[in-house]
Structures are given as structure tokens and as C-alpha cells.
Design a protein around this motif. Structure first.
Motif, PDB file in Angstrom:
ATOM      1  N   GLU A  73      14.105 -53.446  10.796  1.00 45.11           N
ATOM      2  CA  GLU A  73      14.869 -53.854  11.990  1.00 45.11           C
ATOM      3  C   GLU A  73      16.317 -54.166  11.581  1.00 45.11           C
ATOM      4  N   ALA A 297       0.293 -45.694  11.430  1.00 41.66           N
ATOM      5  CA  ALA A 297       1.077 -45.816  12.669  1.00 41.66           C
ATOM      6  C   ALA A 297       2.392 -46.535  12.367  1.00 41.66           C
ATOM      7  N   TYR A 298       2.320 -47.595  11.563  1.00 44.29           N
ATOM      8  CA  TYR A 298       3.530 -48.354  11.248  1.00 44.29           C
ATOM      9  C   TYR A 298       4.494 -47.512  10.411  1.00 44.29           C
ATOM     10  N   ARG A 300       4.756 -44.329  10.302  1.00 46.00           N
ATOM     11  CA  ARG A 300       5.328 -43.267  11.150  1.00 46.00           C
ATOM     12  C   ARG A 300       6.480 -43.836  11.977  1.00 46.00           C
ATOM     13  N   LYS A 301       6.238 -45.019  12.567  1.00 42.70           N
ATOM     14  CA  LYS A 301       7.264 -45.645  13.420  1.00 42.70           C
ATOM     15  C   LYS A 301       8.524 -45.950  12.592  1.00 42.70           C
ATOM     16  N   VAL A 302       8.315 -46.507  11.411  1.00 41.58           N
ATOM     17  CA  VAL A 302       9.457 -46.876  10.558  1.00 41.58           C
ATOM     18  C   VAL A 302      10.269 -45.637  10.192  1.00 41.58           C
ATOM     19  N   ARG A 304      10.372 -42.637  11.629  1.00 33.80           N
ATOM     20  CA  ARG A 304      11.012 -41.979  12.790  1.00 33.80           C
ATOM     21  C   ARG A 304      12.259 -42.728  13.231  1.00 33.80           C
ATOM     22  N   ASN A 305      12.126 -44.042  13.367  1.00 34.36           N
ATOM     23  CA  ASN A 305      13.299 -44.844  13.771  1.00 34.36           C
ATOM     24  C   ASN A 305      14.396 -44.733  12.727  1.00 34.36           C
TER      25      ASN A 305
END
Ligand code: TYM
Length: 330
Positions: A73, A297-298, A300-302, A304-305
Motif C-alpha cells: 500500500e 489471491a493475495y 495476484r492482487k499485489v 497486479r496493483n
């Protein structure tokens, strides 16, 4: 606000050299700066990794980065090959990188000597790709260990050459950064100069306490000081370097006094203490690595962002560089 950029090749797990050479200030840096931390998967291709292992290695480094406290973040965390703008900048910078200087690079000469059957063009232009990594975000600071010093110097040369050639003040000249004045070199336990994956002398962040104890116990030592106040041989100096990094100052002073006094038969205790203090540092990280590694899932999210944020900054640089170099659209 300054821009900080750091990269690691996914060729195995993170070791204490990576951690203390490049990463130990991440937590502080990500609070105060615009940080880009990435996994240099293109860089790992020079040794032709097994395609089945490449992704596993990227996943390992990613979980390890996160486990060390890197906050996606606050910082931008991405995989190099997700940002094609870097490849284009690499191509453009290659036109300003000369064969003579590339052939003289210490890391190139060393790799070419170690593996004469695989002296590929990617190996030769490795420092140009690294310059593209850094300049694509116009970084001010690059946390690295001592082994990357020359690559940083080359990055500054390319940035300077570009500015000069096109009569602009576009690229900043990035500085290698470490916690102290000097860039750090974490030594191996085998008496060699450097802890490194290819040297096979690493303590990894994922090592279990028993493995760490065993590795430290088998560290190379000598027979003890021959007389009071003699200089330490390299293998003992190496143990003290590690001790200074992981242990409290009074512990270091205690063993230093033993050396200076000329006493013998205390290496066993020093190694026990060193192993214990390394385990104290790595245990919380290791536990987090194991939790994160399987959270698809985590991850992938990290990534991609991270890729999205990195491409935004990289795209802006590339548009400006193209413009400076004379590319125009119809
Ligand atoms: P790599 O993957 O070999 O190492 C990653 C980081 O760890 C540091 N390091 C050490 N520092 C101190 N003592 C040691 N024994 C030790 N071993 C490794 C390295 O200096 C490095 O900072 N070319 C780079 C990856 C890279 C990169 C970049 C780095 C690609 N593009 C752009 C910074 C900026 C490399 O092979 O590091």
C-alpha cells in the motif's frame, strides 16, 4: 520526496546478504519516500533458468519481500517482466552503451570466466538493463550492496550521456545507498569474501533454526589468536562482521576483548551466540514467509496493483524519452 528503487534477481531464496545489503532499510524508506521494489526476472535469464523453476523463484522472492515488511500500500512492488516499458528503454539505452566499457565490467568478466560456454549478449548488456530499471522511474537512491557499485556508476554514465547527447537535464544521476557511509558486503561463512547464491555459502531467511545452527557451527575458523593484539584473519573478521550486524554491541565487545586478550577456546561460544542472534532476526520473517507463500489471491492482487502503478510511472518516462529522442506520432 525522493524516489528509491531496489531490485533482486529471483534465482533462489533471499539470504542475509540480500537482507542486510539492500533491504534492511525498506521499512523506514517506504514511510518517507516514493519506493519501487521489484523482482528482476529478466536479469535472471542470463543463466537460462529451468522454466519450471522461474515462477517458483519469483513467488518465493515476492513472499519474502512481503514477509520482510514491505507494504504494497505504501511502496510499489512489481515484477520486472510485467512492465514492458523497461524493455523499450533498455533498447534505447543500448544505443548509447559501448562495447569497450561493457566488456570491462567486473561482473561480466567474472561471469565470462566462470562460464565461458555461455557468454551471451544479455550478460554483456546486463548493466544497461539495470540502468533501464533505475532510470525508468528516475530514481534518486538505489539501495544495493557493494557488489552492485559499478553497475550504479554505469547507470550514472548512461544518464549523463543521454542528457548530454540530447542537450536536456532529464535523467537524475542516481546514488547507491546503504545504511552507513559505505556500501555493505556481507561475508560468507566459508571464509570467502561474499555471501552469495552462486558461492553456495548462504544463510537464507527461510532456513530453520537447526539449519542455521549447523551452518554457523561449520563456519571456517583458525586455531585462535597466536598472541594478544594480533590482527584478525579474514575468516574470524567475517564472523565478527556478522556478529556486529545481528548482535548487541556489548556482545561484540565481549568477544572482541577475548580476541585482543589472546585467549583461546571461545569460538564455540561465539558461534552459539551468533546462531542464536541470527535465528532471532530470521524467525519472525520465516514464519510470515510460510504464511504468504501459498496465498495465491493475495500475491495476484499485489502483483497486479504493483504492475499497474509501475507502468504508470514507466509510461510517463518512456513518452518523455521518446519525445526527446525525436519519435513523433502522425
Ligand atoms: P542480486 O539479486 O544479486 O542481489 C540483490 C541485492 O542484494 C545485495 N547483495 C548483497 N549485499 C551485501 N552483501 C552481500 N553478500 C550481498 N549479496 C547480495 C545486492 O547488492 C543487491 O542489492 N543486478 C542486481 C539486481 C537488479 C537491481 C536492479 C538492483 C537488477 N536491476 C536495479 C538494483 C537496481 C542483482 O543481481 O542483485
Amino acid at each position: 520526496m525522493k524516489t528509491v528503487l531496489s531490485g533482486i534477481r529471483p534465482t533462489g531464496n533471499l539470504h542475509l546478504g540480500n537482507y542486510y545489503g539492500a533491504m534492511v532499510n525498506f521499512l523506514r524508506m517506504q514511510e518517507e519516500n516514493q519506493c519501487y521494489f521489484f523482482i528482476a526476472d529478466w536479469h535472471s535469464l542470463t543463466t537460462h533458468p529451468d522454466p519450471r523453476l522461474l515462477h517458483v523463484n519469483v513467488r518465493n522472492i515476492l513472499s519474502e519481500y512481503l514477509a520482510c515488511g514491505l507494504d504494497p500500500e505504501k511502496a510499489t512492488l512489481y515484477i520486472q517482466s510485467d512492465v514492458p516499458e523497461i524493455a523499450e528503454l533498455y533498447l534505447l539505452l543500448n544505443m548509447h552503451a559501448y562495447l569497450g566499457e561493457l566488456e570491462k565490467t567486473v561482473s561480466f568478466k567474472e561471469k565470462a570466466r566462470q562460464n565461458p560456454g555461455n557468454v551471451n549478449a544479455g550478460l554483456l548488456t546486463y548493466p544497461v538493463l539495470m540502468a533501464a530499471d533505475i532510470l525508468i522511474h528516475n530514481a534518486d537512491y538505489v539501495p544495493v550492496g557493494k557488489d552492485q557499485e559499478q553497475h550504479l556508476e554505469m547507470t550514472r554514465n548512461y544518464a549523463n550521456r543521454f542528457n548530454h547527447k540530447y542537450q536536456v537535464d532529464y535523467f537524475k544521476l542516481p546514488t547507491a545507498y546503504s545504511s552507513g557511509q559505505e556500501l555493505i558486503k556481507i561475508p560468507g561463512l566459508d571464509g570467502s569474501g561474499k555471501m552469495g547464491k552462486s558461492e553456495g555459502n548462504c544463510i537464507y531467511l527461510v532456513d530453520e533454526p537447526k539449519a542455521i545452527e549447523k551452518k554457523v557451527k561449520s563456519a571456517l575458523t583458525d586455531n585462535g589468536p597466536e598472541a594478544p593484539n594480533t590482527p584478525k584473519p579474514v575468516c574470524i573478521e567475517n564472523l565478527f562482521t556478522l556478529l556486529k550486524i545481528v548482535s548487541a554491541p556489548d556482545v561484540v565487545a565481549y568477544y572482541d576483548n577475548l580476541w585482543v586478550s589472546g585467549a583461546t577456546k571461545w569460538y564455540g561460544n561465539l558461534k552459539k551466540q551468533l546462531a542464536e542472534d541470527i535465528i532471532n532476526v530470521t524467525t519472525p520473517v520465516r514464519e510470515r514467509i510460510n504464511d504468504l507463500k501459498n496465498d495465491d489471491a493475495y500475491l495476484r492482487k499485489v502483483t497486479r496493483n504493483g504492475a499497474e502503478k509501475a507502468r504508470e510511472s514507466a509510461g510517463k518516462t518512456l513518452r518523455e524519452v521518446r519525445e526527446i529522442m525525436g519519435f513523433k506520432s502522425f
